[in-house]
Design a protein around this motif. Sequence first.
Motif, PDB file in Angstrom:
ATOM      1  N   LEU A  99      -6.116   5.732   7.633  1.00 14.95           N
ATOM      2  CA  LEU A  99      -6.304   4.388   7.085  1.00 14.95           C
ATOM      3  C   LEU A  99      -6.427   4.422   5.567  1.00 14.95           C
ATOM      4  O   LEU A  99      -5.978   3.511   4.886  1.00 14.95           O
ATOM      5  CB  LEU A  99      -7.548   3.746   7.696  1.00 14.95           C
ATOM      6  N   GLU A 100      -7.018   5.513   5.035  1.00 16.17           N
ATOM      7  CA  GLU A 100      -7.163   5.637   3.589  1.00 16.17           C
ATOM      8  C   GLU A 100      -5.799   5.724   2.913  1.00 16.17           C
ATOM      9  O   GLU A 100      -5.568   5.102   1.885  1.00 16.17           O
ATOM     10  CB  GLU A 100      -8.001   6.866   3.214  1.00 16.17           C
ATOM     11  N   GLN A 101      -4.892   6.481   3.519  1.00  9.16           N
ATOM     12  CA  GLN A 101      -3.550   6.599   2.937  1.00  9.16           C
ATOM     13  C   GLN A 101      -2.796   5.281   3.017  1.00  9.16           C
ATOM     14  O   GLN A 101      -2.078   4.911   2.090  1.00  9.16           O
ATOM     15  CB  GLN A 101      -2.757   7.707   3.622  1.00  9.16           C
ATOM     16  N   LEU A 102      -2.966   4.561   4.107  1.00  7.78           N
ATOM     17  CA  LEU A 102      -2.339   3.257   4.245  1.00  7.78           C
ATOM     18  C   LEU A 102      -2.889   2.296   3.190  1.00  7.78           C
ATOM     19  O   LEU A 102      -2.126   1.579   2.533  1.00  7.78           O
ATOM     20  CB  LEU A 102      -2.566   2.686   5.646  1.00  7.78           C
ATOM     21  N   ALA A 103      -4.209   2.307   3.008  1.00  5.36           N
ATOM     22  CA  ALA A 103      -4.836   1.438   2.011  1.00  5.36           C
ATOM     23  C   ALA A 103      -4.369   1.807   0.604  1.00  5.36           C
ATOM     24  O   ALA A 103      -4.089   0.929  -0.218  1.00  5.36           O
ATOM     25  CB  ALA A 103      -6.357   1.526   2.101  1.00  5.36           C
ATOM     26  N   LEU A 104      -4.260   3.111   0.333  1.00  3.99           N
ATOM     27  CA  LEU A 104      -3.786   3.555  -0.973  1.00  3.99           C
ATOM     28  C   LEU A 104      -2.345   3.118  -1.203  1.00  3.99           C
ATOM     29  O   LEU A 104      -1.989   2.633  -2.277  1.00  3.99           O
ATOM     30  CB  LEU A 104      -3.917   5.071  -1.114  1.00  3.99           C
ATOM     31  N   ARG A 105      -1.500   3.283  -0.196  1.00  6.81           N
ATOM     32  CA  ARG A 105      -0.103   2.877  -0.347  1.00  6.81           C
ATOM     33  C   ARG A 105       0.000   1.380  -0.611  1.00  6.81           C
ATOM     34  O   ARG A 105       0.765   0.941  -1.463  1.00  6.81           O
ATOM     35  CB  ARG A 105       0.700   3.245   0.888  1.00  6.81           C
ATOM     36  N   GLN A 106      -0.783   0.583   0.104  1.00  3.98           N
ATOM     37  CA  GLN A 106      -0.759  -0.863  -0.109  1.00  3.98           C
ATOM     38  C   GLN A 106      -1.267  -1.224  -1.503  1.00  3.98           C
ATOM     39  O   GLN A 106      -0.709  -2.097  -2.161  1.00  3.98           O
ATOM     40  CB  GLN A 106      -1.578  -1.567   0.966  1.00  3.98           C
ATOM     41  N   ALA A 107      -2.308  -0.534  -1.950  1.00  2.00           N
ATOM     42  CA  ALA A 107      -2.830  -0.781  -3.298  1.00  2.00           C
ATOM     43  C   ALA A 107      -1.797  -0.397  -4.353  1.00  2.00           C
ATOM     44  O   ALA A 107      -1.623  -1.098  -5.348  1.00  2.00           O
ATOM     45  CB  ALA A 107      -4.135  -0.012  -3.513  1.00  2.00           C
ATOM     46  N   MET A 108      -1.106   0.715  -4.139  1.00  5.77           N
ATOM     47  CA  MET A 108      -0.059   1.144  -5.076  1.00  5.77           C
ATOM     48  C   MET A 108       1.085   0.130  -5.121  1.00  5.77           C
ATOM     49  O   MET A 108       1.633  -0.147  -6.176  1.00  5.77           O
ATOM     50  CB  MET A 108       0.487   2.521  -4.679  1.00  5.77           C
ATOM     51  N   GLU A 109       1.434  -0.433  -3.970  1.00  6.95           N
ATOM     52  CA  GLU A 109       2.523  -1.410  -3.922  1.00  6.95           C
ATOM     53  C   GLU A 109       2.180  -2.682  -4.688  1.00  6.95           C
ATOM     54  O   GLU A 109       3.073  -3.380  -5.158  1.00  6.95           O
ATOM     55  CB  GLU A 109       2.885  -1.735  -2.476  1.00  6.95           C
ATOM     56  N   ARG A 110       0.904  -2.975  -4.830  1.00  8.98           N
ATOM     57  CA  ARG A 110       0.491  -4.173  -5.566  1.00  8.98           C
ATOM     58  C   ARG A 110       0.473  -3.959  -7.083  1.00  8.98           C
ATOM     59  O   ARG A 110       0.356  -4.911  -7.837  1.00  8.98           O
ATOM     60  CB  ARG A 110      -0.872  -4.643  -5.071  1.00  8.98           C
TER      61      ARG A 110
END
Length: 147
Positions: free
Chosen positions: A84-95
Amino acid sequence: MINIDEQYDKLYRYCFFRLHDREEAEDITQETFLRYFSRDRGLVGEPALCYLYTIARNLCIDRYRRPKSSPLTEELTAEGPDSLEQLALRQAMERLPEEDRELIWLRYVNEIPVHVLCRLYGQSRFAIFRRTQKILKQLREELEGTE
């Protein structure tokens, strides 16, 4: 002299990050090295590295300008997020704005030295340092807010 095998992999990752398409990333990586070797510039070390990334960046921009024939079908990774941390990081990076994502990718994933980034972006070491710290702080705050 730069290590071609190591830089090939890093340039491929950079192109894949920019294009989200494996075949396109492979094509651009190959084209980057073809253009690099076709010009006898006598560059070695850090100037050569900067020149390689400049070529790759420009080729990626040119690829964006071409009409797209099909929607993107590949994910960033073959296996998907591990946690979940990697998913959250990827989503944050996409923003993040595209240029901020690129800077973080180059600095921390491809481990490009700061002085090469300075040449690539035309900014001082201090400006690059402050910018990366600001982006990392923004990512940290966003990730802490999602917990």
